[in-house]
Scaffold this motif. Structure first.
Motif, PDB file in Angstrom:
ATOM      1  N   SER A  69       0.834  -1.201   0.000  1.00  0.00           N
ATOM      2  CA  SER A  69       0.000   0.000   0.000  1.00  0.00           C
ATOM      3  C   SER A  69       0.873   1.257   0.000  1.00  0.00           C
ATOM      4  O   SER A  69       1.661   1.466   0.929  1.00  0.00           O
ATOM      5  N   GLU A  70       0.721   2.075  -1.006  1.00  0.00           N
ATOM      6  CA  GLU A  70       1.484   3.325  -1.071  1.00  0.00           C
ATOM      7  C   GLU A  70       1.039   4.288   0.025  1.00  0.00           C
ATOM      8  O   GLU A  70       1.851   5.045   0.569  1.00  0.00           O
ATOM      9  N   PHE A  71      -0.257   4.251   0.339  1.00  0.00           N
ATOM     10  CA  PHE A  71      -0.783   5.122   1.396  1.00  0.00           C
ATOM     11  C   PHE A  71      -0.136   4.782   2.739  1.00  0.00           C
ATOM     12  O   PHE A  71       0.306   5.678   3.475  1.00  0.00           O
ATOM     13  N   LEU A  72      -0.073   3.483   3.065  1.00  0.00           N
ATOM     14  CA  LEU A  72       0.552   3.083   4.323  1.00  0.00           C
ATOM     15  C   LEU A  72       2.044   3.368   4.313  1.00  0.00           C
ATOM     16  O   LEU A  72       2.628   3.710   5.345  1.00  0.00           O
ATOM     17  N   ASP A  73       2.674   3.239   3.163  1.00  0.00           N
ATOM     18  CA  ASP A  73       4.104   3.504   3.061  1.00  0.00           C
ATOM     19  C   ASP A  73       4.415   4.963   3.379  1.00  0.00           C
ATOM     20  O   ASP A  73       5.412   5.275   4.032  1.00  0.00           O
ATOM     21  N   LYS A  74       3.570   5.850   2.933  1.00  0.00           N
ATOM     22  CA  LYS A  74       3.806   7.276   3.148  1.00  0.00           C
ATOM     23  C   LYS A  74       3.391   7.741   4.539  1.00  0.00           C
ATOM     24  O   LYS A  74       3.971   8.690   5.077  1.00  0.00           O
ATOM     25  N   ASN A  75       2.377   7.099   5.101  1.00  0.00           N
ATOM     26  CA  ASN A  75       1.823   7.596   6.361  1.00  0.00           C
ATOM     27  C   ASN A  75       2.161   6.741   7.579  1.00  0.00           C
ATOM     28  O   ASN A  75       2.415   7.282   8.663  1.00  0.00           O
ATOM     29  N   LEU A  76       2.155   5.412   7.407  1.00  0.00           N
ATOM     30  CA  LEU A  76       2.394   4.548   8.554  1.00  0.00           C
ATOM     31  C   LEU A  76       3.879   4.314   8.801  1.00  0.00           C
ATOM     32  O   LEU A  76       4.315   4.237   9.964  1.00  0.00           O
ATOM     33  N   ARG A  77       4.672   4.214   7.747  1.00  0.00           N
ATOM     34  CA  ARG A  77       6.099   3.917   7.915  1.00  0.00           C
ATOM     35  C   ARG A  77       6.823   4.982   8.750  1.00  0.00           C
ATOM     36  O   ARG A  77       7.604   4.627   9.649  1.00  0.00           O
ATOM     37  N   PRO A  78       6.621   6.297   8.497  1.00  0.00           N
ATOM     38  CA  PRO A  78       7.281   7.299   9.358  1.00  0.00           C
ATOM     39  C   PRO A  78       6.873   7.176  10.826  1.00  0.00           C
ATOM     40  O   PRO A  78       7.694   7.394  11.723  1.00  0.00           O
ATOM     41  N   LEU A  79       5.602   6.803  11.051  1.00  0.00           N
ATOM     42  CA  LEU A  79       5.133   6.635  12.424  1.00  0.00           C
ATOM     43  C   LEU A  79       5.829   5.457  13.099  1.00  0.00           C
ATOM     44  O   LEU A  79       6.237   5.533  14.271  1.00  0.00           O
ATOM     45  N   ILE A  80       6.009   4.377  12.362  1.00  0.00           N
ATOM     46  CA  ILE A  80       6.703   3.208  12.899  1.00  0.00           C
ATOM     47  C   ILE A  80       8.167   3.532  13.180  1.00  0.00           C
ATOM     48  O   ILE A  80       8.736   3.096  14.189  1.00  0.00           O
ATOM     49  N   LEU A  81       8.788   4.302  12.309  1.00  0.00           N
ATOM     50  CA  LEU A  81      10.166   4.735  12.544  1.00  0.00           C
ATOM     51  C   LEU A  81      10.277   5.535  13.840  1.00  0.00           C
ATOM     52  O   LEU A  81      11.231   5.395  14.601  1.00  0.00           O
ATOM     53  N   GLY A  82       9.282   6.384  14.085  1.00  0.00           N
ATOM     54  CA  GLY A  82       9.273   7.157  15.325  1.00  0.00           C
ATOM     55  C   GLY A  82       9.102   6.273  16.541  1.00  0.00           C
ATOM     56  O   GLY A  82       9.796   6.449  17.554  1.00  0.00           O
TER      57      GLY A  82
END
Length: 238
Positions: A69-82
């Motif tokens: 999912s491109e949407f999850l890649d852009k929005n969820l991945r930065p949150l997981i990194l945090g």
């Protein structure tokens, strides 16, 4: 006795601050003889396996979802990194509020301590698969689930295994933190009892057991897995 006299004479350190090796060995034998260490190890390993299994399953699922999912890649991945940079002990207040002083709270902290590293490892591993492998597989008719099972997953294993090994260490740290705060049994609880009684021999005994346990897991599970993967991909000779 000679050790204590030597320490006091030369003012190096106090015996109750840094105990002698003999004192540590005696304490270790005592903890084994009264089954304190055995019961603690069993409780810790059980919590660790449950929490890590939950983290591994959720980490793989979320990692795959981010890749697809491109949407999850852009929005969820930065949150997981945090969240990955957040110390696991920060989740303890939430665990206590949601689950109370229970086994579920400790398992939750254990799982949350490793899930983010596993998720990022799965996501990075799949994204870094050589495109030539995928193109070659597609020309031979591999698509969908078959493509993932036969090409993408095996090619991403070096990243995934490294992330799972890192996740194991994070999960164990989180587990020890949880046991030190409110567990009734476990290595963390034994360590805290040693601290409360100012028994540094007991504290060091638990630390040594923890280190040995980590080395055993590395040599028995993660080490052989990494070697087999490196041999399969031609990165190491047999």
């Amino acid at each position: 006795m000679v050790y204590k006299i030597f320490v006091e004479l030369f003012k190096i350190w106090k015996p109750y601050v840094f105990p002698s090796p003999i004192s540590v060995i005696e304490t270790f034998v005592r903890l084994l003889s009264d089954n304190t260490l055995t019961v603690a190890m069993i409780a810790t390993v059980r919590r660790m396996l449950i929490g890590y299994l939950i983290a591994a399953i959720l980490g793989v699922v979320v990692g795959l979802a981010i890749v697809k999912s491109e949407f999850l890649d852009k929005n969820l991945r930065p949150l997981i990194l945090g969240f990955q940079t957040l110390p696991s002990v920060c989740w303890l207040p939430f665990a206590i509020l949601w689950y109370g002083l229970s086994e579920k709270a400790i398992i939750f902290v254990t799982a949350i301590g490793s899930i983010f590293s596993i998720t990022l490892a799965v996501e990075s591993g799949i994204k870094n698969v050589n495109p030539l492998y995928i193109k070659a597989a597609k020309t031979m008719g591999a698509t969908g689930l078959r493509l993932y099972l036969n090409v993408i997953f095996p090619a991403s294993l070096p990243f995934v295994i490294s992330g799972m090994k890192q996740g194991w260490s994070f999960a164990f740290r989180a587990l020890m933190a949880g046991e030190m705060l409110f567990a009734t049994k476990g290595l963390g609880q034994v360590l805290m009892v040693g601290r409360d009684l100012a028994d540094m021999s007991q504290v060091i005994s638990v630390m040594i057991v923890t280190i040995v346990f980590g080395l055993v897991i590395e040599k028995a599970i993660f080490g052989p897995l990494e070697n087999q993967i490196r041999i399969r991909w031609g990165l190491k000779n047999t």
